[in-house]
Scaffold this motif. Structure first.
Motif, mmCIF file in Angstrom:
data_model
loop_
_atom_site.group_PDB
_atom_site.id
_atom_site.type_symbol
_atom_site.label_atom_id
_atom_site.label_comp_id
_atom_site.label_asym_id
_atom_site.label_seq_id
_atom_site.Cartn_x
_atom_site.Cartn_y
_atom_site.Cartn_z
ATOM 1 N N SER A 1 0.778 -1.137 -0.233
ATOM 2 C CA SER A 1 -0.048 0.256 0.325
ATOM 3 C C SER A 1 0.491 1.165 -0.083
ATOM 4 O O SER A 1 1.883 1.320 1.068
ATOM 5 N N LEU A 2 0.174 2.152 -0.948
ATOM 6 C CA LEU A 2 1.220 3.399 -0.554
ATOM 7 C C LEU A 2 0.858 4.292 0.049
ATOM 8 O O LEU A 2 2.134 4.903 1.278
ATOM 9 N N LYS A 3 -0.337 4.236 0.761
ATOM 10 C CA LYS A 3 -0.890 5.352 2.489
ATOM 11 C C LYS A 3 -0.801 4.395 2.894
ATOM 12 O O LYS A 3 -1.553 3.379 3.559
ATOM 13 N N ASP B 1 -9.495 1.289 3.948
ATOM 14 C CA ASP B 1 -8.441 0.416 3.811
ATOM 15 C C ASP B 1 -6.865 1.217 4.362
ATOM 16 O O ASP B 1 -6.345 0.804 3.377
ATOM 17 N N THR B 2 -6.989 2.262 4.775
ATOM 18 C CA THR B 2 -5.336 2.978 4.804
ATOM 19 C C THR B 2 -4.859 1.532 5.814
ATOM 20 O O THR B 2 -5.408 1.209 6.989
ATOM 21 N N THR B 3 -3.429 1.314 5.699
ATOM 22 C CA THR B 3 -2.411 1.023 6.148
ATOM 23 C C THR B 3 -2.247 1.504 7.193
ATOM 24 O O THR B 3 -1.754 2.569 7.326
ATOM 25 N N VAL B 4 -2.418 0.818 8.414
ATOM 26 C CA VAL B 4 -1.636 1.004 9.519
ATOM 27 C C VAL B 4 -0.216 0.751 10.179
ATOM 28 O O VAL B 4 -0.602 -0.622 10.481
ATOM 29 N N MET B 5 1.147 1.192 10.572
ATOM 30 C CA MET B 5 1.110 0.514 11.224
ATOM 31 C C MET B 5 1.906 0.900 12.408
ATOM 32 O O MET B 5 1.981 1.667 12.903
ATOM 33 N N VAL B 6 2.184 0.067 13.032
ATOM 34 C CA VAL B 6 2.375 0.175 14.305
ATOM 35 C C VAL B 6 4.068 -0.334 14.555
ATOM 36 O O VAL B 6 3.946 -1.760 14.376
ATOM 37 N N LYS B 7 4.307 0.813 15.044
ATOM 38 C CA LYS B 7 5.899 0.165 15.487
ATOM 39 C C LYS B 7 6.464 0.393 17.171
ATOM 40 O O LYS B 7 5.708 1.444 17.558
ATOM 41 N N VAL B 8 6.034 -0.541 17.663
ATOM 42 C CA VAL B 8 6.567 -0.870 19.236
ATOM 43 C C VAL B 8 7.606 -1.207 19.806
ATOM 44 O O VAL B 8 8.284 -2.266 19.710
ATOM 45 N N GLY C 1 -12.651 0.955 12.746
ATOM 46 C CA GLY C 1 -12.644 -0.573 11.494
ATOM 47 C C GLY C 1 -11.671 -0.876 10.569
ATOM 48 O O GLY C 1 -11.405 -0.894 9.719
ATOM 49 N N PHE C 2 -10.352 -0.039 11.286
ATOM 50 C CA PHE C 2 -9.273 -0.590 10.363
ATOM 51 C C PHE C 2 -9.076 -1.797 10.287
ATOM 52 O O PHE C 2 -8.843 -2.853 11.187
ATOM 53 N N THR C 3 -8.912 -2.662 8.858
ATOM 54 C CA THR C 3 -8.508 -3.732 8.493
ATOM 55 C C THR C 3 -6.663 -3.953 8.206
ATOM 56 O O THR C 3 -6.567 -5.326 8.312
ATOM 57 N N LYS C 4 -6.453 -2.981 7.191
ATOM 58 C CA LYS C 4 -5.285 -3.329 6.581
ATOM 59 C C LYS C 4 -4.578 -2.645 8.376
ATOM 60 O O LYS C 4 -3.676 -2.057 8.580
#
Length: 127
Positions: A52-54, A88-95, A115-118
């Motif tokens: 995903s770009l976003k 459908d925006t990708t959410v990147m989690v850095k922990v 409601g975020f699935t990606k």
């Protein structure tokens, strides 16, 4: 009069300028290579491709502070700020690896409720 040519060219000023430029490039590349928030990522056996770009990034540092796109926020503020984004925006989690699992689960639960699935957990390649 006879015009004499140069016997040699003084390159010392040119070398000085090049060393200054090299120093500037090396210093700026050091700042670019590092992220704004220092996080030691956990290790994984393989990496996934990011297609995903976003991407929106949520970071939790060693002290437990939560950041949305490098801005400190609370859990309630994350839900508010993510509301206008498409689901459908990708959410990147850095922990940071020193964080308790509950803090990480709180973030994933919040993303599921909104409601975020990606959703992806960023890791480093292990041994």
């Amino acid at each position: 009069m006879k015009d004499n040519g140069f016997d040699y060219m003084n390159v010392i000023p040119l070398v000085d300028v090049m060393l200054v430029l090299l120093t500037i490039v090396l210093m700026t590349s050091t700042f670019v290579a590092r992220g704004a928030i220092p996080v030691q990522l956990p290790k994984a056996s393989r990496q996934q491709d990011r297609t995903s770009l976003k991407t929106v990034t949520i970071t939790i540092d060693k002290s437990g502070a939560v950041y949305l796109e490098s801005v400190p926020v609370t859990l309630a503020a994350i839900a508010t700020q993510l509301k206008p984004l498409p689901r459908d925006t990708t959410v990147m989690v850095k922990v940071d690896r020193a964080i308790t699992v509950q803090r990480c689960v709180d973030i994933f639960d919040l993303l599921a409720v909104t409601g975020f699935t990606k959703v992806a957990l960023q890791t480093e390649r292990g041994r």
